[in-house]
Design a protein around this motif. Structure first.
Motif, PDB file in Angstrom:
ATOM      1  N   LYS A   1       3.612 -11.453  11.377  1.00  8.10           N
ATOM      2  CA  LYS A   1       3.885 -12.620  10.559  1.00  8.10           C
ATOM      3  C   LYS A   1       4.485 -12.181   9.231  1.00  8.10           C
ATOM      4  CE  LYS A   1      -0.227 -14.924  12.430  1.00  8.10           C
ATOM      5  NZ  LYS A   1      -1.531 -15.554  12.076  1.00  8.10           N
ATOM      6  N   PRO A   2       5.232 -13.047   8.572  1.00  3.86           N
ATOM      7  CA  PRO A   2       5.783 -12.676   7.264  1.00  3.86           C
ATOM      8  C   PRO A   2       4.719 -12.209   6.278  1.00  3.86           C
ATOM      9  CG  PRO A   2       6.869 -14.646   8.059  1.00  3.86           C
ATOM     10  CD  PRO A   2       5.755 -14.354   9.026  1.00  3.86           C
ATOM     11  N   GLU A   3       3.529 -12.769   6.348  1.00  2.00           N
ATOM     12  CA  GLU A   3       2.474 -12.365   5.441  1.00  2.00           C
ATOM     13  C   GLU A   3       1.923 -10.972   5.723  1.00  2.00           C
ATOM     14  OE1 GLU A   3       0.707 -15.921   7.853  1.00  2.00           O
ATOM     15  OE2 GLU A   3       2.690 -15.231   7.228  1.00  2.00           O
ATOM     16  N   ASP A   4       2.350 -10.353   6.824  1.00  2.00           N
ATOM     17  CA  ASP A   4       2.000  -8.967   7.093  1.00  2.00           C
ATOM     18  C   ASP A   4       2.872  -7.991   6.316  1.00  2.00           C
ATOM     19  OD1 ASP A   4      -0.048  -9.551   9.016  1.00  2.00           O
ATOM     20  OD2 ASP A   4       1.509  -9.889  10.523  1.00  2.00           O
ATOM     21  N   THR A   5       3.877  -8.478   5.645  1.00  2.00           N
ATOM     22  CA  THR A   5       4.795  -7.636   4.894  1.00  2.00           C
ATOM     23  C   THR A   5       4.066  -6.868   3.798  1.00  2.00           C
ATOM     24  OG1 THR A   5       6.731  -9.013   5.340  1.00  2.00           O
ATOM     25  CG2 THR A   5       6.793  -7.667   3.353  1.00  2.00           C
ATOM     26  N   GLY A   6       4.385  -5.612   3.656  1.00  2.00           N
ATOM     27  CA  GLY A   6       3.820  -4.805   2.602  1.00  2.00           C
ATOM     28  C   GLY A   6       3.903  -3.327   2.916  1.00  2.00           C
ATOM     29  N   GLY A   7       3.437  -2.525   1.975  1.00  2.00           N
ATOM     30  CA  GLY A   7       3.311  -1.105   2.224  1.00  2.00           C
ATOM     31  C   GLY A   7       2.026  -0.825   2.968  1.00  2.00           C
ATOM     32  N   TYR A   8       2.117  -0.015   3.985  1.00  2.00           N
ATOM     33  CA  TYR A   8       0.951   0.332   4.795  1.00  2.00           C
ATOM     34  C   TYR A   8       0.586   1.788   4.538  1.00  2.00           C
ATOM     35  CZ  TYR A   8       0.899  -4.076   7.291  1.00  2.00           C
ATOM     36  OH  TYR A   8       0.791  -5.417   7.608  1.00  2.00           O
ATOM     37  N   TYR A   9      -0.686   1.999   4.231  1.00  2.00           N
ATOM     38  CA  TYR A   9      -1.163   3.301   3.807  1.00  2.00           C
ATOM     39  C   TYR A   9      -2.326   3.752   4.664  1.00  2.00           C
ATOM     40  CZ  TYR A   9       1.473   2.102  -0.384  1.00  2.00           C
ATOM     41  OH  TYR A   9       2.460   1.735  -1.262  1.00  2.00           O
ATOM     42  N   CYS A  10      -2.322   5.004   4.998  1.00  2.00           N
ATOM     43  CA  CYS A  10      -3.404   5.629   5.737  1.00  2.00           C
ATOM     44  C   CYS A  10      -4.346   6.300   4.749  1.00  2.00           C
ATOM     45  CB  CYS A  10      -2.820   6.648   6.712  1.00  2.00           C
ATOM     46  SG  CYS A  10      -4.005   7.454   7.793  1.00  2.00           S
ATOM     47  N   TYR A  11      -5.622   6.080   4.923  1.00  2.00           N
ATOM     48  CA  TYR A  11      -6.646   6.694   4.085  1.00  2.00           C
ATOM     49  C   TYR A  11      -7.694   7.285   5.007  1.00  2.00           C
ATOM     50  CZ  TYR A  11     -10.492   7.047   0.719  1.00  2.00           C
ATOM     51  OH  TYR A  11     -11.527   7.484  -0.068  1.00  2.00           O
ATOM     52  N   ALA A  12      -8.032   8.549   4.786  1.00  2.00           N
ATOM     53  CA  ALA A  12      -8.890   9.213   5.747  1.00  2.00           C
ATOM     54  C   ALA A  12      -9.895  10.133   5.099  1.00  2.00           C
ATOM     55  CB  ALA A  12      -8.051  10.017   6.748  1.00  2.00           C
ATOM     56  N   GLN A  13     -11.031  10.201   5.722  1.00  2.00           N
ATOM     57  CA  GLN A  13     -11.924  11.324   5.525  1.00  2.00           C
ATOM     58  C   GLN A  13     -11.387  12.451   6.397  1.00  2.00           C
ATOM     59  OE1 GLN A  13     -15.962  10.288   6.471  1.00  2.00           O
ATOM     60  NE2 GLN A  13     -15.993   8.530   5.088  1.00  2.00           N
ATOM     61  N   ALA A  14     -11.197  13.606   5.798  1.00  2.00           N
ATOM     62  CA  ALA A  14     -10.606  14.729   6.505  1.00  2.00           C
ATOM     63  C   ALA A  14     -11.440  15.971   6.303  1.00  2.00           C
ATOM     64  CB  ALA A  14      -9.180  14.983   6.027  1.00  2.00           C
ATOM     65  N   SER A  15     -11.489  16.790   7.331  1.00  2.00           N
ATOM     66  CA  SER A  15     -12.162  18.079   7.254  1.00  2.00           C
ATOM     67  C   SER A  15     -11.124  19.164   7.039  1.00  2.00           C
ATOM     68  CB  SER A  15     -12.954  18.352   8.533  1.00  2.00           C
ATOM     69  OG  SER A  15     -13.957  17.377   8.733  1.00  2.00           O
ATOM     70  N   SER A  16     -11.324  19.956   6.019  1.00  2.00           N
ATOM     71  CA  SER A  16     -10.396  21.036   5.708  1.00  2.00           C
ATOM     72  C   SER A  16     -10.343  22.059   6.824  1.00  2.00           C
ATOM     73  CB  SER A  16     -10.812  21.711   4.403  1.00  2.00           C
ATOM     74  OG  SER A  16     -10.106  22.920   4.202  1.00  2.00           O
TER      75      SER A  16
ATOM     76  N   VAL B   1     -11.005   6.798   9.448  1.00  2.00           N
ATOM     77  CA  VAL B   1      -9.652   6.514   8.979  1.00  2.00           C
ATOM     78  C   VAL B   1      -9.481   5.013   8.814  1.00  2.00           C
ATOM     79  CG1 VAL B   1      -7.187   6.719   9.466  1.00  2.00           C
ATOM     80  CG2 VAL B   1      -8.753   8.553  10.146  1.00  2.00           C
ATOM     81  N   GLY B   2      -8.824   4.624   7.746  1.00  2.00           N
ATOM     82  CA  GLY B   2      -8.501   3.226   7.530  1.00  2.00           C
ATOM     83  C   GLY B   2      -7.023   3.036   7.270  1.00  2.00           C
ATOM     84  N   TRP B   3      -6.500   1.922   7.745  1.00  2.00           N
ATOM     85  CA  TRP B   3      -5.165   1.472   7.387  1.00  2.00           C
ATOM     86  C   TRP B   3      -5.300   0.377   6.339  1.00  2.00           C
ATOM     87  CZ3 TRP B   3      -0.502   3.442   8.357  1.00  2.00           C
ATOM     88  CH2 TRP B   3      -0.341   4.294   9.459  1.00  2.00           C
ATOM     89  N   TYR B   4      -4.595   0.547   5.254  1.00  2.00           N
ATOM     90  CA  TYR B   4      -4.563  -0.426   4.176  1.00  2.00           C
ATOM     91  C   TYR B   4      -3.141  -0.933   4.008  1.00  2.00           C
ATOM     92  CZ  TYR B   4      -9.184   1.220   2.681  1.00  2.00           C
ATOM     93  OH  TYR B   4     -10.521   1.545   2.608  1.00  2.00           O
ATOM     94  N   ARG B   5      -3.018  -2.112   3.447  1.00  2.00           N
ATOM     95  CA  ARG B   5      -1.695  -2.611   3.115  1.00  2.00           C
ATOM     96  C   ARG B   5      -1.718  -3.245   1.734  1.00  2.00           C
ATOM     97  NH1 ARG B   5      -1.232  -7.654   7.390  1.00  2.00           N
ATOM     98  NH2 ARG B   5      -2.622  -9.115   6.297  1.00  2.00           N
TER      99      ARG B   5
END
Length: 121
Positions: free
Chosen positions: A86-101, A34-38
């Motif tokens: 910090k202000p530079e942390d501002t943004g949309g944060y998205y979860c991206y995952a490898q998932a098993s059905s 799993v990764g967190w992206y922004r």
């Protein structure tokens, strides 16, 4: 159908903290890597933190020492604890995952719809 749901975003002052959660739906048997992206306004989406299926973690240099990614496999949930924001942390944060059905245990990749984090100066 949305299979990852992020929550925990909001407005916080610089120096404050937020905790984000990424929860898998019932259609997911297991979250693997799993990764967190922004994505900041006008910027490209970037990887913030990553946790492998084995529990190994990696962080972007800009957040190392301030953010912590963790997981609760029993709850099929991944967290991102964000401290000393910090202000530079501002943004949309998205979860991206490898998932098993749940149905087949076949692995696929999926994104959540994101949660907004705004850090004021």
């Amino acid at each position: 159908q949305v299979q990852l749901v992020e929550s925990g975003g909001g407005l916080v002052q610089a120096g404050g903290s937020l905790s984000l959660s990424c929860v898998a739906s019932e259609r997911i048997f297991r979250l693997n890597a799993v990764g967190w992206y922004r994505q900041a306004p006008g910027k490209q989406r970037e990887l913030v933190a990553h946790i492998s299926s084995g529990g190994s973690t990696n962080y972007a240099g800009s957040v190392k020492g301030r953010f912590t990614i963790s997981r609760d496999n029993a709850k099929n949930t991944v967290f991102l604890q964000m401290n000393t924001l910090k202000p530079e942390d501002t943004g949309g944060y998205y979860c991206y995952a490898q998932a098993s059905s749940y149905d087949t245990h076949r692995e696929y990749d999926t994104w959540g719809q994101g949660t907004q984090v705004t850090v004021s100066s």
